[in-house]
Design a protein around this motif. Structure first.
Motif, PDB file in Angstrom:
ATOM      1  N   TYR A 177      18.895 -67.238  22.004  1.00 58.21           N
ATOM      2  CA  TYR A 177      17.472 -67.536  22.143  1.00 58.21           C
ATOM      3  C   TYR A 177      16.682 -67.013  20.957  1.00 58.21           C
ATOM      4  O   TYR A 177      15.729 -67.656  20.501  1.00 58.21           O
ATOM      5  CB  TYR A 177      16.924 -66.942  23.436  1.00 58.21           C
ATOM      6  N   GLY A 178      17.085 -65.860  20.436  1.00 60.63           N
ATOM      7  CA  GLY A 178      16.422 -65.326  19.243  1.00 60.63           C
ATOM      8  C   GLY A 178      16.620 -66.245  18.050  1.00 60.63           C
ATOM      9  O   GLY A 178      15.675 -66.497  17.286  1.00 60.63           O
ATOM     10  N   VAL A 179      17.825 -66.766  17.894  1.00 57.20           N
ATOM     11  CA  VAL A 179      18.117 -67.692  16.790  1.00 57.20           C
ATOM     12  C   VAL A 179      17.318 -68.980  16.946  1.00 57.20           C
ATOM     13  O   VAL A 179      16.728 -69.488  15.983  1.00 57.20           O
ATOM     14  CB  VAL A 179      19.629 -67.999  16.725  1.00 57.20           C
ATOM     15  N   CYS A 180      17.280 -69.519  18.166  1.00 57.41           N
ATOM     16  CA  CYS A 180      16.545 -70.758  18.418  1.00 57.41           C
ATOM     17  C   CYS A 180      15.041 -70.572  18.231  1.00 57.41           C
ATOM     18  O   CYS A 180      14.350 -71.482  17.744  1.00 57.41           O
ATOM     19  CB  CYS A 180      16.842 -71.276  19.823  1.00 57.41           C
ATOM     20  N   THR A 181      14.527 -69.402  18.599  1.00 51.94           N
ATOM     21  CA  THR A 181      13.105 -69.116  18.400  1.00 51.94           C
ATOM     22  C   THR A 181      12.778 -69.050  16.914  1.00 51.94           C
ATOM     23  O   THR A 181      11.761 -69.594  16.456  1.00 51.94           O
ATOM     24  CB  THR A 181      12.713 -67.805  19.082  1.00 51.94           C
ATOM     25  N   ALA A 182      13.633 -68.370  16.150  1.00 53.30           N
ATOM     26  CA  ALA A 182      13.430 -68.293  14.697  1.00 53.30           C
ATOM     27  C   ALA A 182      13.492 -69.683  14.070  1.00 53.30           C
ATOM     28  O   ALA A 182      12.704 -70.017  13.175  1.00 53.30           O
ATOM     29  CB  ALA A 182      14.488 -67.384  14.073  1.00 53.30           C
ATOM     30  N   LEU A 183      14.418 -70.512  14.557  1.00 44.72           N
ATOM     31  CA  LEU A 183      14.532 -71.885  14.062  1.00 44.72           C
ATOM     32  C   LEU A 183      13.267 -72.671  14.387  1.00 44.72           C
ATOM     33  O   LEU A 183      12.793 -73.465  13.557  1.00 44.72           O
ATOM     34  CB  LEU A 183      15.751 -72.560  14.680  1.00 44.72           C
ATOM     35  N   ALA A 184      12.703 -72.468  15.575  1.00 43.77           N
ATOM     36  CA  ALA A 184      11.475 -73.160  15.966  1.00 43.77           C
ATOM     37  C   ALA A 184      10.318 -72.800  15.042  1.00 43.77           C
ATOM     38  O   ALA A 184       9.577 -73.674  14.579  1.00 43.77           O
ATOM     39  CB  ALA A 184      11.120 -72.829  17.410  1.00 43.77           C
ATOM     40  N   VAL A 185      10.163 -71.513  14.772  1.00 37.00           N
ATOM     41  CA  VAL A 185       9.088 -71.059  13.876  1.00 37.00           C
ATOM     42  C   VAL A 185       9.273 -71.655  12.483  1.00 37.00           C
ATOM     43  O   VAL A 185       8.311 -72.136  11.857  1.00 37.00           O
ATOM     44  CB  VAL A 185       9.059 -69.522  13.813  1.00 37.00           C
ATOM     45  N   LEU A 186      10.503 -71.646  11.998  1.00 38.43           N
ATOM     46  CA  LEU A 186      10.798 -72.183  10.676  1.00 38.43           C
ATOM     47  C   LEU A 186      10.496 -73.682  10.604  1.00 38.43           C
ATOM     48  O   LEU A 186       9.871 -74.160   9.648  1.00 38.43           O
ATOM     49  CB  LEU A 186      12.263 -71.922  10.328  1.00 38.43           C
TER      50      LEU A 186
END
Length: 223
Positions: free
Chosen positions: A187-196
């Motif tokens: 979820y942390g990786v997916c959240t960072a991907l969303a922001v990017l």
């Protein structure tokens, strides 16, 4: 497991999930990359992006069978899942339960945006070929309207949230992230991907404002 494989709903859910990743998610990122080329100018965007795609072999086949039909299936089956599901976000106020509700709700917004976006770019250009001759100017004219610009930004944000949250749930349903720790990291990786992706999506639209409008551009060509 074998009973699940032979269950039609199980297979359709997996196909729905897979189409959400590719080609829908892949096309989302590719489309952002397309728009980001607008920063290189009107001529580059029209000639090296729009014309290059138009001149591809089997472009109509790709548009219909690789993009349109998978997107249509993902949208319609997603609406069926939403219709058959139950909303309990007010009863169980967990964060991921709220995100599950957001995932379903964002699907409606994305579907409406896709109809608007495809209608005013791809379909409208069939009746008015001059649009494809200067797609940069067409997009610039659309985004000069504050309401249209807001719709594009909101539609893009909804698409990114839908994609990245779906990517997280895909990891669970496909058995990739089975432990709480793995799901937390995912979820942390997916959240960072969303922001990017959101930052990249907004940044990709800036290029349409870097050159004068089509009318002003034409005026500069008059001696």
């Amino acid at each position: 497991m074998s009973a699940s494989i032979h269950n039609t709903h199980f297979l359709l859910r997996r196909i729905h999930s897979l189409f959400g990743f590719l080609p829908v998610g892949g096309f989302l990122m590719f489309h952002m990359w397309e728009n980001s080329q607008s920063r290189l100018g009107r001529d580059h965007y029209n000639e090296h992006v729009v014309e290059a795609i138009k001149s591809m072999n089997y472009v109509l086949f790709i548009e219909i069978f690789v993009l349109a039909l998978p997107i249509l299936f993902h949208a319609l089956y997603g609406l069926l899942i939403w219709w058959q599901g139950r909303t309990n976000v007010t009863r169980y106020k967990y964060f991921h339960n709220f995100m599950y509700f957001t995932q379903r709700l964002s699907g409606w917004g994305i579907l409406a945006f896709l109809i608007y976006h495809v209608g005013w770019t791809r379909i409208w250009s069939i009746w008015k070929p001059s649009i494809e001759e200067d797609m940069y100017g067409h997009m610039q004219a659309l985004l000069s309207n504050p309401i249209a610009a807001a719709a594009y930004v909101i539609g893009m944000i909804l698409a990114v949230i839908h994609f990245t949250n779906g990517l997280w749930t895909m990891g669970i349903t496909w058995g990739v992230t089975t432990t709480p720790k793995a799901q937390k990291i995912s979820y942390g990786v997916c959240t960072a991907l969303a922001v990017l992706l959101i930052a990249f999506g907004i940044h990709s639209l800036v290029g349409f404002f870097l050159e004068p409008s089509a009318a002003a551009h034409a005026a500069t060509l008059v001696p």
